[in-house]
Design a protein around this motif. Structure first.
Motif, PDB file in Angstrom:
ATOM      1  N   UNK A 167      21.836 -29.611  16.236  1.00  0.00           N
ATOM      2  CA  UNK A 167      22.298 -28.989  17.478  1.00  0.00           C
ATOM      3  C   UNK A 167      22.856 -27.608  17.138  1.00  0.00           C
ATOM      4  N   UNK A 168      21.942 -26.683  16.783  1.00  0.00           N
ATOM      5  CA  UNK A 168      22.354 -25.367  16.302  1.00  0.00           C
ATOM      6  C   UNK A 168      21.923 -24.222  17.227  1.00  0.00           C
ATOM      7  N   UNK A 169      21.439 -24.576  18.423  1.00  0.00           N
ATOM      8  CA  UNK A 169      21.057 -23.544  19.378  1.00  0.00           C
ATOM      9  C   UNK A 169      19.675 -22.963  19.161  1.00  0.00           C
ATOM     10  N   UNK A 170      18.944 -23.474  18.177  1.00  0.00           N
ATOM     11  CA  UNK A 170      17.598 -22.997  17.889  1.00  0.00           C
ATOM     12  C   UNK A 170      16.595 -23.955  18.531  1.00  0.00           C
ATOM     13  N   UNK A 171      15.617 -23.406  19.235  1.00  0.00           N
ATOM     14  CA  UNK A 171      14.583 -24.218  19.873  1.00  0.00           C
ATOM     15  C   UNK A 171      13.598 -24.686  18.815  1.00  0.00           C
ATOM     16  N   UNK A 172      13.345 -25.990  18.786  1.00  0.00           N
ATOM     17  CA  UNK A 172      12.359 -26.576  17.885  1.00  0.00           C
ATOM     18  C   UNK A 172      11.902 -27.905  18.475  1.00  0.00           C
ATOM     19  N   UNK A 173      10.800 -28.461  17.973  1.00  0.00           N
ATOM     20  CA  UNK A 173      10.337 -29.738  18.509  1.00  0.00           C
ATOM     21  C   UNK A 173      11.438 -30.792  18.442  1.00  0.00           C
ATOM     22  N   UNK A 174      11.547 -31.544  19.538  1.00  0.00           N
ATOM     23  CA  UNK A 174      12.585 -32.564  19.642  1.00  0.00           C
ATOM     24  C   UNK A 174      13.809 -32.079  20.397  1.00  0.00           C
ATOM     25  N   UNK A 175      13.764 -30.844  20.895  1.00  0.00           N
ATOM     26  CA  UNK A 175      14.894 -30.278  21.629  1.00  0.00           C
ATOM     27  C   UNK A 175      14.621 -30.282  23.126  1.00  0.00           C
ATOM     28  N   UNK A 176      15.671 -30.549  23.908  1.00  0.00           N
ATOM     29  CA  UNK A 176      15.622 -30.368  25.348  1.00  0.00           C
ATOM     30  C   UNK A 176      16.078 -28.938  25.584  1.00  0.00           C
ATOM     31  N   UNK A 187      19.416 -19.660  21.740  1.00  0.00           N
ATOM     32  CA  UNK A 187      20.052 -19.532  23.045  1.00  0.00           C
ATOM     33  C   UNK A 187      20.424 -18.068  23.247  1.00  0.00           C
ATOM     34  N   UNK A 188      20.085 -17.542  24.423  1.00  0.00           N
ATOM     35  CA  UNK A 188      20.347 -16.150  24.746  1.00  0.00           C
ATOM     36  C   UNK A 188      19.127 -15.261  24.567  1.00  0.00           C
ATOM     37  N   UNK A 189      18.143 -15.720  23.752  1.00  0.00           N
ATOM     38  CA  UNK A 189      16.922 -14.939  23.538  1.00  0.00           C
ATOM     39  C   UNK A 189      16.047 -14.955  24.785  1.00  0.00           C
ATOM     40  N   UNK A 213      16.238 -18.230  27.328  1.00  0.00           N
ATOM     41  CA  UNK A 213      16.712 -19.529  26.849  1.00  0.00           C
ATOM     42  C   UNK A 213      18.198 -19.636  27.133  1.00  0.00           C
ATOM     43  N   UNK A 214      18.558 -20.630  27.950  1.00  0.00           N
ATOM     44  CA  UNK A 214      19.937 -20.812  28.370  1.00  0.00           C
ATOM     45  C   UNK A 214      20.665 -21.856  27.536  1.00  0.00           C
ATOM     46  N   UNK A 215      19.947 -22.924  27.161  1.00  0.00           N
ATOM     47  CA  UNK A 215      20.613 -24.047  26.479  1.00  0.00           C
ATOM     48  C   UNK A 215      19.581 -24.858  25.707  1.00  0.00           C
ATOM     49  N   UNK A 216      20.021 -25.414  24.583  1.00  0.00           N
ATOM     50  CA  UNK A 216      19.192 -26.354  23.825  1.00  0.00           C
ATOM     51  C   UNK A 216      20.066 -27.496  23.358  1.00  0.00           C
ATOM     52  N   UNK A 217      19.536 -28.699  23.437  1.00  0.00           N
ATOM     53  CA  UNK A 217      20.224 -29.859  22.890  1.00  0.00           C
ATOM     54  C   UNK A 217      19.195 -30.798  22.304  1.00  0.00           C
ATOM     55  N   UNK A 218      19.526 -31.480  21.219  1.00  0.00           N
ATOM     56  CA  UNK A 218      18.581 -32.450  20.655  1.00  0.00           C
ATOM     57  C   UNK A 218      18.315 -33.562  21.659  1.00  0.00           C
TER      58      UNK A 218
END
Length: 162
Positions: A85-94, A136-138, A154-159
C-alpha cells in the motif's frame, strides 16, 4: 517480453487456489456428470429432436471452453501477494481516477480475481497500461478506441483485499 509474459495475468494466491479448485471440479467430476447426462439423453431416442441431448451437448461445450480458459490462465498466471500500500498503481490494486470530471474506481488485474461488483481492467488494456506504475497525484493519458486522447488523474490506490 516474451509472448507468454504479454499474456500473463496477475492473480493473488487465493484467486489462484479458487480457480484451480474450479478447474479440478470441472475436469474431473464435472466431465463425468455431463457424460452421464449426454448418455441418458442419447438413450431417449432420435437425436435430431432430442432437446435434452442438445442441451447437454451445449452445456458440455461451455464447460470445455471454461476448462481451456482456466487452464491457459493458470499456466500463465503471475501469482503474488497483495501489493504494498505505497500509492503506486500495479496489478492487484483498486484504483480511483478522475476522468471527465467523474470518479471511476476499478481493479487493475484479472477479472478472475473479483466478483462482478468491481470493474476490472487488465494492465494490458489502454487505461491499465496508462496508469500502471504511476503514483497517486499523477496524470496519465491513453488513446480510446475512437481515437480520442483521454486524460485520467490518479486519486487513490489501495491493495485489493480478497
Amino acid at each position: 517480453m516474451t509472448e507468454t509474459a504479454n499474456q500473463a495475468s496477475f492473480l493473488t494466491q487465493g484467486a489462484f487456489d479458487r480457480l484451480k479448485a474450479e478447474l479440478d471440479e470441472l475436469s474431473g467430476p464435472g466431465r463425468t456428470e455431463i457424460a452421464k447426462k449426454i448418455e441418458a439423453a442419447r438413450e431417449e431416442g432420435d437425436l435430431k429432436e432430442n432437446g435434452g441431448y442438445h442441451a447437454a451437448k451445449e452445456e458440455q461445450g461451455k464447460m470445455e471452453a471454461r476448462i481451456r480458459q482456466l487452464t491457459q490462465l493458470l499456466e500463465t498466471a503471475i501469482i503474488g501477494e497483495k501489493p504494498a500500500d505505497d500509492g503506486v498503481v500495479e496489478p492487484g490494486m483498486v484504483v480511483t481516477v478522475e476522468m471527465f470530471g467523474d470518479k471511476e474506481t476499478f481493479l487493475l488485474g484479472s477479472r478472475e480475481i473479483t466478483d462482478e461488483s468491481l470493474n476490472v481492467f487488465s494492465e494490458k488494456s489502454p487505461i491499465g497500461a496508462a496508469v500502471n506504475g504511476r503514483k497517486v497525484g499523477d496524470t496519465a493519458s491513453y488513446t480510446a478506441p475512437n481515437g480520442k486522447q483521454i486524460e485520467v488523474k490518479i486519486l487513490e490506490t489501495t491493495p485489493y483485499d480478497v
